[in-house]
Design an enzyme around this catalytic site. Structure first.
Site, short mmCIF file in Angstrom:
data_model
loop_
_atom_site.label_atom_id
_atom_site.label_comp_id
_atom_site.label_asym_id
_atom_site.label_seq_id
_atom_site.Cartn_x
_atom_site.Cartn_y
_atom_site.Cartn_z
N ASN A 10 21.78 68.62 59.93
CA ASN A 10 21.41 67.99 61.21
C ASN A 10 22.69 67.70 61.98
O ASN A 10 23.44 66.79 61.62
CB ASN A 10 20.64 66.69 60.92
N LYS A 12 22.94 66.55 64.95
CA LYS A 12 22.80 65.45 65.91
C LYS A 12 23.34 65.91 67.28
O LYS A 12 23.19 67.07 67.63
CB LYS A 12 23.50 64.19 65.41
N HIS A 96 13.34 61.21 62.74
CA HIS A 96 14.63 60.79 62.19
C HIS A 96 14.85 59.32 62.51
O HIS A 96 14.43 58.83 63.56
CB HIS A 96 15.75 61.65 62.81
N GLU A 98 17.29 57.72 63.60
CA GLU A 98 17.94 57.47 64.89
C GLU A 98 16.93 57.55 66.03
O GLU A 98 17.01 56.81 67.00
CB GLU A 98 19.11 58.46 65.09
N GLU A 168 15.08 59.46 53.72
CA GLU A 168 16.41 59.10 54.21
C GLU A 168 16.50 57.59 54.33
O GLU A 168 16.10 57.02 55.36
CB GLU A 168 16.65 59.73 55.59
N GLY A 174 24.97 58.16 57.55
CA GLY A 174 26.23 58.04 58.28
C GLY A 174 27.12 56.90 57.83
O GLY A 174 28.07 56.54 58.52
N SER A 214 24.31 60.44 53.60
CA SER A 214 25.66 60.60 53.07
C SER A 214 25.73 61.60 51.91
O SER A 214 26.45 61.39 50.93
CB SER A 214 26.23 59.23 52.65
C1 PEP Z 1 21.09 62.55 58.84
O1 PEP Z 1 21.52 62.53 59.99
O2 PEP Z 1 19.93 62.90 58.61
C2 PEP Z 1 21.98 62.15 57.76
C3 PEP Z 1 21.50 62.06 56.55
O3 PEP Z 1 23.30 61.88 58.11
P1 PEP Z 1 24.55 61.70 57.07
O4 PEP Z 1 24.48 62.87 56.11
O5 PEP Z 1 25.75 61.74 57.94
O6 PEP Z 1 24.36 60.41 56.36
#
Ligand code: PEP
Length: 253
Positions: A10, A12, A96, A98, A168, A174, A214
């Site tokens: 992803n 973003k 997601h 976000e 998630e 992040g 992460s």
């Molecule tokens: C994501 O944006 O779905 C995500 C898991 O980000 P990160 O891997 O940076 O934690």
């Protein structure tokens, strides 16, 4: 049963069209010999068509990061499932954290978007997961139950088979603080159990449940070693083709 792993990146709101195609030129070479894992990249809308065209004929699929559920109309700024499909995408990320936190998405909008994606022949990657507060209050499993039951409300088993879930935990996205394999394993086993109860054994056994939060080259193997973790949704580490190729290579079935 063995489920074929899927690793989705992803991006973003990162990468122009030029950056996206340059990435692909490097990345496709790095994963050319890798088998045993499905790969999907989710660029911003602006790079969707160019990336899908550049990835044509490779094993790399392309995903949108969101959609709107109406087919067309006076919805300034929105993009429909059919438009995304026509641009060459096979998948779409829905709900997601976000989007939920910054743009007011709810389980009800996740449901409408998932229905629209399936109707257009896209594979939804439906994101669920608890916040840190919810985890500390011991509400994780209840939150997942609500997100699954409302986000997938009204779906039949054959529709569940055509989508992917991504667990998630919001506190892991992040932050550099991934869930431990045991934490991910517990959540994924719970999600699969709910799929079994609500949509039947086949939907539960065959559906892929990705872990996101992460994921990095050095933790992906231990996370995917959990029996119910079927792949990863990767944010930050997917922006670098070498790191993402390393994650893909370490995820093979
Ligand atoms: C994501 O944006 O779905 C995500 C898991 O980000 P990160 O891997 O940076 O934690």
């Amino acid at each position: 049963m063995t489920r074929f792993p899927l690793i989705a990146g992803n991006w973003k709101m990162f990468k122009t069209v030029a950056e996206a195609t340059a990435y692909l030129a490097t990345f496709r070479g790095l994963v050319a010999e890798v088998t045993g894992v499905d790969i999907v990249l989710a660029p911003p809308f602006t790079a969707l068509h160019a990336l899908a065209a550049a990835a044509h004929g490779t094993r790399i699929g392309v995903a949108a990061q969101d959609l709107y559920w109406e087919r067309e109309g006076a919805y300034t700024g929105e993009v429909s499932a059919a438009m995304i499909r026509e641009a060459g995408a096979s998948h779409v990320i829905i709900g997601h954290s976000e989007r939920r936190t910054l743009f007011g998405e709810t389980d009800a909008t996740v449901n409408r978007k998932t229905v629209a994606a399936l109707a257009a022949g896209l594979t939804p990657i439906v994101c669920i997961g608890e916040t840190l507060d919810q985890r500390e209050r011991d509400e994780t499993l209840a939150v997942l139950d609500r997100q699954i039951s409302q986000g997938l409300d009204g779906m039949k088993a054959d529709e569940i088979l055509r989508l992917v879930l991504a667990y998630e935990p919001v506190w892991a996205i992040g932050t550099g603080r991934n869930a431990t394999p045991a934490q991910a394993g517990e959540a994924h086993a719970h999600i699969r159990q709910r799929l079994r109860e609500w949509f039947g054994a086949e939907a539960a056994e065959r559906s892929r449940i990705l872990y996101g939060g992460s994921v990095k080259p050095d933790n992906v193997a231990s996370l995917l070693a959990q029996p119910d973790v079927d792949g990863g949704l990767v944010g930050g580490a997917s922006l670098d083709p070498k790191a993402f190729a390393e994650i893909v290579a370490r995820s093979r079935a």
